[in-house]
Each structure stands twice: as C-alpha cells, then as structure tokens.
Design a protein around this motif. Structure first.
Motif, PDB file in Angstrom:
ATOM      1  N   VAL A   1      -2.636  -1.868  -7.572  1.00 31.66           N
ATOM      2  CA  VAL A   1      -1.584  -2.452  -6.739  1.00 31.66           C
ATOM      3  C   VAL A   1      -0.229  -1.873  -7.138  1.00 31.66           C
ATOM      4  O   VAL A   1       0.227  -2.049  -8.270  1.00 31.66           O
ATOM      5  CB  VAL A   1      -1.573  -3.982  -6.875  1.00 31.66           C
ATOM      6  N   ASP A   2       0.363  -1.176  -6.195  1.00 31.51           N
ATOM      7  CA  ASP A   2       1.643  -0.510  -6.435  1.00 31.51           C
ATOM      8  C   ASP A   2       2.545  -0.816  -5.227  1.00 31.51           C
ATOM      9  O   ASP A   2       2.214  -0.437  -4.099  1.00 31.51           O
ATOM     10  CB  ASP A   2       1.403   1.000  -6.572  1.00 31.51           C
ATOM     11  N   PRO A   3       3.673  -1.491  -5.450  1.00 34.49           N
ATOM     12  CA  PRO A   3       4.552  -1.822  -4.313  1.00 34.49           C
ATOM     13  C   PRO A   3       5.034  -0.593  -3.543  1.00 34.49           C
ATOM     14  O   PRO A   3       5.436  -0.708  -2.387  1.00 34.49           O
ATOM     15  CB  PRO A   3       5.734  -2.546  -4.975  1.00 34.49           C
ATOM     16  N   GLU A   4       4.981   0.575  -4.198  1.00 30.10           N
ATOM     17  CA  GLU A   4       5.447   1.792  -3.530  1.00 30.10           C
ATOM     18  C   GLU A   4       4.322   2.545  -2.833  1.00 30.10           C
ATOM     19  O   GLU A   4       4.548   3.636  -2.304  1.00 30.10           O
ATOM     20  CB  GLU A   4       6.143   2.702  -4.539  1.00 30.10           C
ATOM     21  N   ALA A   5       3.114   1.988  -2.843  1.00 28.89           N
ATOM     22  CA  ALA A   5       1.995   2.657  -2.173  1.00 28.89           C
ATOM     23  C   ALA A   5       2.230   2.686  -0.671  1.00 28.89           C
ATOM     24  O   ALA A   5       2.884   1.802  -0.108  1.00 28.89           O
ATOM     25  CB  ALA A   5       0.693   1.924  -2.478  1.00 28.89           C
TER      26      ALA A   5
ATOM     27  N   PRO B   1       1.294   1.966   3.043  1.00 28.30           N
ATOM     28  CA  PRO B   1       0.487   0.868   3.582  1.00 28.30           C
ATOM     29  C   PRO B   1      -0.886   1.357   4.023  1.00 28.30           C
ATOM     30  O   PRO B   1      -1.016   2.449   4.564  1.00 28.30           O
ATOM     31  CB  PRO B   1       1.313   0.368   4.771  1.00 28.30           C
TER      32      PRO B   1
ATOM     33  N   ARG C   1      -0.751  -1.992  -1.489  1.00 32.84           N
ATOM     34  CA  ARG C   1       0.436  -2.828  -1.664  1.00 32.84           C
ATOM     35  C   ARG C   1       0.021  -4.249  -2.062  1.00 32.84           C
ATOM     36  O   ARG C   1      -1.114  -4.683  -1.756  1.00 32.84           O
ATOM     37  CB  ARG C   1       1.236  -2.860  -0.362  1.00 32.84           C
TER      38      ARG C   1
ATOM     39  N   GLN D   1       0.629  -7.204  -0.960  1.00 35.31           N
ATOM     40  CA  GLN D   1       0.209  -8.130   0.093  1.00 35.31           C
ATOM     41  C   GLN D   1      -1.154  -7.775   0.672  1.00 35.31           C
ATOM     42  O   GLN D   1      -1.694  -8.537   1.489  1.00 35.31           O
ATOM     43  CB  GLN D   1       1.263  -8.179   1.208  1.00 35.31           C
ATOM     44  N   GLU D   2      -1.715  -6.641   0.281  1.00 30.76           N
ATOM     45  CA  GLU D   2      -3.015  -6.228   0.809  1.00 30.76           C
ATOM     46  C   GLU D   2      -4.180  -6.706  -0.052  1.00 30.76           C
ATOM     47  O   GLU D   2      -5.350  -6.591   0.350  1.00 30.76           O
ATOM     48  CB  GLU D   2      -3.059  -4.702   0.935  1.00 30.76           C
TER      49      GLU D   2
END
Lengths: 157, 103
Positions: B42-46, B48, B76, B78-79
């Motif tokens: 999980v990486d916020p910069e991935a 979508p 991300r 939220q995924e």
C-alpha cells in the motif's frame, strides 16, 4: 523451445527496441513510435505470470512498471546507488515515462502521437512535422530512461 | 515447491527490503503461495488500480540469496480489501498482513 506469453512479449519488446535504435536516420516520429511500443511490451513482459496466463491487454503498463521497478532488486543491482538514490532515480524517470506512454494514440484522437495526424486549432498536423520537443532523445532525462529500458530488457529471457 | 513457513520467511525478507526501498509503503499484504512470493503493498503514491490489481512478476536471483520469484503490486490505501486481486490469488480473506515496521 515452447513460446510463452513471457517469451513472446520479451521477444517483441527487444525487436521493437532494436528497430527504435536503427531508425535514427528516419523521421523522429517513427523512432518515438517504436520506443513507445518497446516500452509497453517491456512492461507487459513483466506482467506475465509464471503459469503462462496472458497479460491484460490494456495500455498504460509502462509508467506502472517504472513505479514498481524501485522494488526490483535485480534492477537495483545494476546501479551502484544507495536505496534512497535509486528511489529518487526511479521517481525522476516517471515524468518522461509518462510522456512516452501518452504517445499511444488510444483515446483522444486529437493529441500529439507518432502514428496518426491530428487536428489542433483548426489545423491538421502530421506527426512527421511535429517536433515532440519534450521527448528529444539527447536530454539527460531521456538518456537515463533509455539506459534504464536497456537494463530491464536485458533482464528478460 | 517450498514449505509455507519458508515462504513466509522469504516474503518477510522481500517485504522488509521493499519497505526500505520505498518508505512510503504503509502496509504489506502477503498472499501465501508455494512457488512465488505474492505481495500487495500500500503506497499512497501508487497509480490507481483499474478493475483489478496489476502485479509485476520479478524473477529469482536476488542478491541476498532469496531465489524465489516474486509478484508485487502497489495499490492505494482506499483500495485495500476492495479492488479485485490478480487471477489465482484468492480473496482478500486469504491475505496475511506482514509487520515490517515503520520509519
């Protein structure tokens, strides 16, 4: 040797790359066309699973591959960099990779692309006469990206 | 085929290495498999995900002696638990979250 999706995508990517490098005397758009195809197939090759399933056909794998490659120890091993340096290096490749990925003519018909003419402000533009100024091959960013693509292609079977 | 305990150890090694390579990674989920290390990170910069998670397959031959191929997907936050997994990875209920520490 039995062909798999992995070997077939690897073979096509390497061949597209060879054509890209051989097209230096032709119009720039043709070089960019083969660069875009080589990079997309490179990414697709890394999407191929061991049990031989076909990778999903959508475009847009190259930028995603670049982002994942910072976790690829085989790629890291090719560069004499610290982890932080390598991460910054990969992040620095992303904007140019995105420009290359966006060369694929899918979607918007009226955007610059190396294959088909498009319309802008009432004028019809041919890829042959468009400068693609942000994608010139001699820049440091593009040089780094091209070297990186070469390194990754060498990792494929 | 490698015993699942050994695969867990290898997965932890890969996960720790990935966390060191990308400190932005917040959580790492391991999907147990006997022939491949399968991680969703999980990486916020991935970028979508679309309809399904995209995993890249990296071959064996790592420098630290880990010789099992790995498949890694960045998603991300939220995924998590929502987006569909790659074919053959099972369900989110099969996931085991690896605790690799935070920076």
């Amino acid at each position: 040797m039995v062909e798999t999706w992995l070997t077939a995508f690897a073979k096509q990517a390497k061949s597209d790359w060879d054509v890209f490098r051989a097209l230096g005397t032709f119009r720039f758009c043709h070089q960019l066309h083969y660069l875009q195809m080589a990079t997309e197939k490179l990414a697709k090759a890394f999407l191929c699973v061991l049990d031989g399933q076909r990778p999903e056909g959508r475009h847009g794998a190259f930028v995603r591959f670049i982002q994942h490659s910072k976790l690829h120890r085989q790629v890291q091993g090719k560069y004499s960099m610290s982890r932080d340096q390598f991460r910054a290096f990969i992040d620095g490749l992303l904007p140019t990779a995105k420009l290359i990925e966006e060369l694929a003519p899918a979607g918007d018909r009226d955007k610059p692309n190396p294959e088909y003419p498009w319309e802008h402000g009432g004028a019809v533009i041919s890829p042959l006469t468009y400068s693609f100024a942000t994608l010139q091959l001699g820049t440091p960013k593009m040089t780094k990206l091209l070297q990186f693509v070469g390194v990754c292609l060498d990792l494929l079977p | 085929m490698v015993a699942m305990e050994k695969m867990h150890d290898i997965a932890m090694s890969v996960a720790k290495d990935n966390k060191e390579s990308e400190p932005n990674i917040q959580r790492i989920f391991w999907f147990p498999h006997t022939e491949e290390v399968r991680l969703v990170e999980v990486d916020p910069e991935a970028l979508p995900s679309d309809s399904r998670i995209v995993a890249f397959h990296f071959g064996p031959g790592f420098a630290d002696g880990v010789s099992i191929p790995s498949a890694i997907a960045l998603i991300r936050p939220q995924e998590v638990g929502v987006v569909a997994l790659p074919e053959g990875w099972g369900s989110w209920e099969d996931a085991k979250e690896l605790q690799v520490g935070t920076n």
